[in-house]
Design a protein around this motif. Structure first.
Motif, short mmCIF file in Angstrom:
data_model
loop_
_atom_site.label_atom_id
_atom_site.label_comp_id
_atom_site.label_asym_id
_atom_site.label_seq_id
_atom_site.Cartn_x
_atom_site.Cartn_y
_atom_site.Cartn_z
N GLU A 5 -40.25 63.56 76.97
CA GLU A 5 -39.49 64.80 76.95
C GLU A 5 -39.26 65.35 75.54
OE1 GLU A 5 -38.18 62.44 80.56
OE2 GLU A 5 -38.43 62.00 78.44
N LEU A 6 -38.93 64.46 74.60
CA LEU A 6 -38.53 64.91 73.27
C LEU A 6 -39.49 64.50 72.16
CD1 LEU A 6 -34.69 64.18 73.43
CD2 LEU A 6 -35.87 66.35 73.85
N VAL B 264 -33.83 69.36 72.06
CA VAL B 264 -33.27 69.62 73.39
C VAL B 264 -33.07 71.12 73.56
CG1 VAL B 264 -31.34 69.20 74.97
CG2 VAL B 264 -32.15 67.36 73.48
N ARG C 48 -32.41 62.35 85.11
CA ARG C 48 -33.02 61.02 84.97
C ARG C 48 -32.08 60.07 84.24
NH1 ARG C 48 -36.02 58.16 81.30
NH2 ARG C 48 -36.48 59.91 79.91
N ASP D 179 -36.53 71.52 82.47
CA ASP D 179 -36.88 70.23 81.87
C ASP D 179 -35.64 69.50 81.37
OD1 ASP D 179 -39.55 70.64 82.44
OD2 ASP D 179 -40.08 71.23 80.38
N THR D 180 -34.68 70.27 80.85
CA THR D 180 -33.44 69.67 80.35
C THR D 180 -32.63 69.10 81.51
OG1 THR D 180 -33.43 71.31 78.58
CG2 THR D 180 -31.42 70.03 78.87
N LEU E 39 -34.27 65.90 82.63
CA LEU E 39 -33.97 64.80 81.71
C LEU E 39 -32.55 64.30 81.94
CD1 LEU E 39 -34.52 62.92 79.35
CD2 LEU E 39 -33.97 64.82 77.80
N MET F 174 -36.20 72.88 74.65
CA MET F 174 -36.76 72.57 75.97
C MET F 174 -36.44 73.70 76.95
SD MET F 174 -35.57 68.59 76.39
CE MET F 174 -36.34 68.35 77.99
N VAL G 31 -37.18 58.61 75.82
CA VAL G 31 -37.35 60.05 76.03
C VAL G 31 -38.57 60.59 75.28
CG1 VAL G 31 -34.91 60.50 76.54
CG2 VAL G 31 -35.70 60.57 74.18
#
Length: 119
Positions: free
Chosen positions: A8-9, A83, A97, A90-91, A94, A86, A5
């Protein structure tokens, strides 16, 4: 299975996520909740009370999506805060995914025919 991640993170290490019944059950619960919200939002003729219930449902979905990511990845409090920072879209991306990887589903963009928008 390993889930990365970093994009994303911003966390460099990959997270080990077990394909356990517990995690798969959480994944199906997330999918069910997302589908319910999608169906609820399709009601264009909602009364004010139904609209309020729909907003409550979206807020519940937001909590569900955040909790799913945090629990599946076993994030620390500091990582979980990332998180929270975000965007909701986007959360959801994620969480989708992660759930796709756990269920071994290959994500593909919907075609116009799939969405019913074909002209």
């Amino acid at each position: 299975m390993k889930i990365n991640v970093k994009a994303e993170l911003g966390i460099a290490k990959s997270f080990e996520v077990k394909e356990s019944n517990k995690n798969i059950r959480k994944t199906w619960a997330l999918q069910k909740r997302m589908a319910k919200t999608s169906i609820d939002q399709a009601n264009e003729d909602a009364t004010p009370e139904e609209f309020e219930e729909m907003i409550d449902g979206v807020m519940e979905l937001q909590d569900t999506v955040i909790n799913y990511v945090v629990e599946i990845l076993s994030l620390t409090d500091a990582q979980a805060e990332k998180v929270e920072d975000m965007s909701f879209d986007d959360t959801v991306a994620l969480a989708t995914r992660i759930s796709s990887e756990l269920l071994h589903i290959e994500q593909q963009p919907a075609t116009e025919e799939d969405t019913g928008l074909e002209v």
